[in-house]
Design a protein around this motif. Structure first.
Motif, mmCIF file in Angstrom:
data_model
loop_
_atom_site.group_PDB
_atom_site.id
_atom_site.type_symbol
_atom_site.label_atom_id
_atom_site.label_comp_id
_atom_site.label_asym_id
_atom_site.label_seq_id
_atom_site.Cartn_x
_atom_site.Cartn_y
_atom_site.Cartn_z
ATOM 1 N N UNK A 17 -39.251 -54.782 -117.428
ATOM 2 C CA UNK A 17 -38.475 -53.976 -116.186
ATOM 3 C C UNK A 17 -39.026 -54.517 -114.997
ATOM 4 N N UNK A 18 -38.415 -55.014 -114.387
ATOM 5 C CA UNK A 18 -38.178 -55.066 -112.597
ATOM 6 C C UNK A 18 -37.930 -54.138 -111.848
ATOM 7 N N UNK A 19 -38.716 -53.617 -110.747
ATOM 8 C CA UNK A 19 -38.303 -52.614 -109.779
ATOM 9 C C UNK A 19 -37.159 -53.274 -109.491
ATOM 10 N N UNK A 20 -36.725 -54.627 -109.450
ATOM 11 C CA UNK A 20 -35.192 -54.961 -108.856
ATOM 12 C C UNK A 20 -34.174 -54.488 -109.445
ATOM 13 N N UNK A 21 -33.807 -54.585 -111.118
ATOM 14 C CA UNK A 21 -33.746 -53.825 -112.785
ATOM 15 C C UNK A 21 -33.323 -52.540 -111.989
ATOM 16 N N UNK A 22 -34.289 -51.770 -112.652
ATOM 17 C CA UNK A 22 -34.215 -50.433 -111.754
ATOM 18 C C UNK A 22 -33.873 -50.086 -110.421
ATOM 19 N N UNK A 23 -33.696 -50.558 -109.954
ATOM 20 C CA UNK A 23 -32.993 -50.663 -108.309
ATOM 21 C C UNK A 23 -31.707 -50.544 -108.540
ATOM 22 N N UNK A 24 -30.813 -51.151 -108.777
ATOM 23 C CA UNK A 24 -29.907 -52.198 -109.248
ATOM 24 C C UNK A 24 -29.654 -50.775 -110.929
ATOM 25 N N UNK A 25 -29.891 -50.535 -111.614
ATOM 26 C CA UNK A 25 -29.275 -49.144 -112.392
ATOM 27 C C UNK A 25 -29.102 -47.877 -111.983
ATOM 28 N N UNK A 26 -29.967 -47.849 -111.263
ATOM 29 C CA UNK A 26 -29.839 -46.081 -110.318
ATOM 30 C C UNK A 26 -30.064 -46.050 -109.190
ATOM 31 N N UNK A 27 -29.967 -47.453 -108.371
ATOM 32 C CA UNK A 27 -29.231 -47.152 -107.023
ATOM 33 C C UNK A 27 -30.410 -46.824 -105.964
ATOM 34 N N UNK A 57 -36.957 -38.150 -113.834
ATOM 35 C CA UNK A 57 -35.712 -37.987 -114.838
ATOM 36 C C UNK A 57 -35.148 -39.653 -114.625
ATOM 37 N N UNK A 58 -34.130 -39.736 -113.551
ATOM 38 C CA UNK A 58 -33.767 -40.892 -113.853
ATOM 39 C C UNK A 58 -34.690 -42.241 -113.514
ATOM 40 N N UNK A 59 -36.083 -42.623 -113.102
ATOM 41 C CA UNK A 59 -36.742 -43.750 -113.535
ATOM 42 C C UNK A 59 -36.945 -43.554 -114.754
ATOM 43 N N UNK A 60 -37.162 -42.521 -115.827
ATOM 44 C CA UNK A 60 -37.201 -41.997 -117.211
ATOM 45 C C UNK A 60 -36.075 -42.729 -118.205
ATOM 46 N N UNK A 63 -36.074 -46.823 -117.768
ATOM 47 C CA UNK A 63 -37.488 -46.963 -118.711
ATOM 48 C C UNK A 63 -36.880 -47.370 -120.160
ATOM 49 N N UNK A 64 -36.200 -46.047 -120.239
ATOM 50 C CA UNK A 64 -35.259 -46.434 -121.589
ATOM 51 C C UNK A 64 -36.859 -45.352 -122.419
ATOM 52 N N UNK A 65 -37.647 -44.686 -121.741
ATOM 53 C CA UNK A 65 -38.507 -43.697 -122.385
ATOM 54 C C UNK A 65 -37.703 -41.973 -121.792
ATOM 55 N N UNK A 66 -38.167 -41.833 -122.941
ATOM 56 C CA UNK A 66 -38.109 -39.722 -123.392
ATOM 57 C C UNK A 66 -37.907 -39.164 -121.593
ATOM 58 N N UNK A 67 -37.139 -39.044 -121.053
ATOM 59 C CA UNK A 67 -37.621 -37.533 -120.024
ATOM 60 C C UNK A 67 -37.963 -36.348 -119.579
#
Length: 303
Positions: A17-27, A57-60, A63-67
């Motif tokens: 998971x790239x940082x760009x993908x995490x940014x796109x999902x979480x804003x 919590x948002x970051x976890x 990534x699809x891991x347990x917050x």
């Protein structure tokens, strides 16, 4: 905190998971994500523990891991007890030993002979049972008794703070004391007689006027629901998102202007301790507060 941030970055890289993908999902801004993966935002001047928990919590979730496991690891890191529990759970690494531990062979090699009294005292100490360790579903180890005691104390303190805040917020305000009537002043006139003239009310109005300081404190309270997120721009800074749990308060300081957007119906706003209405919005639905506008609003309350 840096070890926790390092493990989270490696988990993200293993899951491709790239940082760009995490940014796109979480804003969430890329620079904040990069800072989080370096130090978990622990040394960032703008973020408090409430924001850090919401961020983790948002970051976890991205990534699809347990917050819950990430928040538990965050608490351990803040207490200095985090080793590599998330790496054990998600990267398959071996648990790191407790810091300060020494192998028995090393102790034998470096420890000189001790007197019988010291040996007896060490024997009694070694017979004391160690505190049991419990392993949660995420594989995160903690000292059970100490953690439960600390959690209980934190819960009691939080309840006391919430109850005190609600009492303060809902308490009836005392009626203001009436101002004394201005006393007449004697002014001499050319006729040789004294005339009674009432003093001007400018001094009274000036005494009632609230004067703003160089820095204004804005307290954003998630009074009615969880704020997820509200976007705020302070002076000439960038517009930033903030996550606030219901009942929690976010404090920011500004000098000239602050702009609040989104979820304005879920908050209460205090400016230097004075309640400010959240329905004074512009055509774009934003709450734009300037120093001049706030001073005019406070002056209108004093009339």
């Amino acid at each position: 905190m840096r070890r926790l941030a390092h493990d989270l970055r490696r988990i993200r890289e293993k899951r491709r998971r790239s940082l760009q993908a995490v940014h796109n999902e979480t804003k969430i801004a890329l620079e904040l994500l990069q800072h989080f993966e370096r130090t978990a935002l622990y040394d960032h001047e703008r973020y408090n523990p409430v924001y850090l928990r919401s961020f983790a919590r948002t970051y976890a979730s991205a990534l699809g891991i347990d917050p819950a496991q990430v928040l538990e690891a965050l608490e351990l890191a803040q207490e200095g007890l985090y080793r590599n529990q998330l790496a054990v759970q998600y990267l398959g690494e071996a648990p790191l030993p407790e810091e300060g531990g020494t192998m028995p062979e090393e102790i034998t090699a470096i420890t000189p002979e001790r007197p019988a009294e010291v040996e007896e005292e060490a024997s009694r100490t070694s017979e004391t049972p160690a505190l049991p360790l419990s392993v949660g579903p995420g594989g995160l180890e903690r000292l059970e008794r100490r953690s439960q005691w600390r959690i209980g104390v934190v819960i009691v303190l939080l309840l006391a703070v919430v109850i005190g805040f609600l009492w303060w917020w809902l308490r009836p305000l005392p009626a203001p004391e009436p101002l004394p009537l201005p006393s007449p002043a004697v002014v001499p006139v050319d006729t040789g007689r004294a005339v009674l003239v009432p003093e001007t009310t400018a001094a009274v109005a000036s005494a009632l006027r609230w004067v703003l300081g160089d820095t204004i404190i804005a307290s954003v309270i998630a009074a009615f629901d969880k704020v997820d997120p509200i976007r705020i721009r302070v002076d000439n800074d960038l517009r930033r998102p903030y996550w606030i749990e219901q009942g929690d308060t976010l404090q920011l300081s500004f000098t000239q202007r602050i702009i609040l957007e989104e979820q304005l119906n879920d908050i209460q706003l205090l400016l230097d301790g004075h309640p400010y209405p959240t329905d004074r919005r512009d055509l774009q639905g934003r709450l734009v507060i300037t120093r001049e506008g706030l001073q005019a609003y406070l002056d209108s309350l004093a009339r």
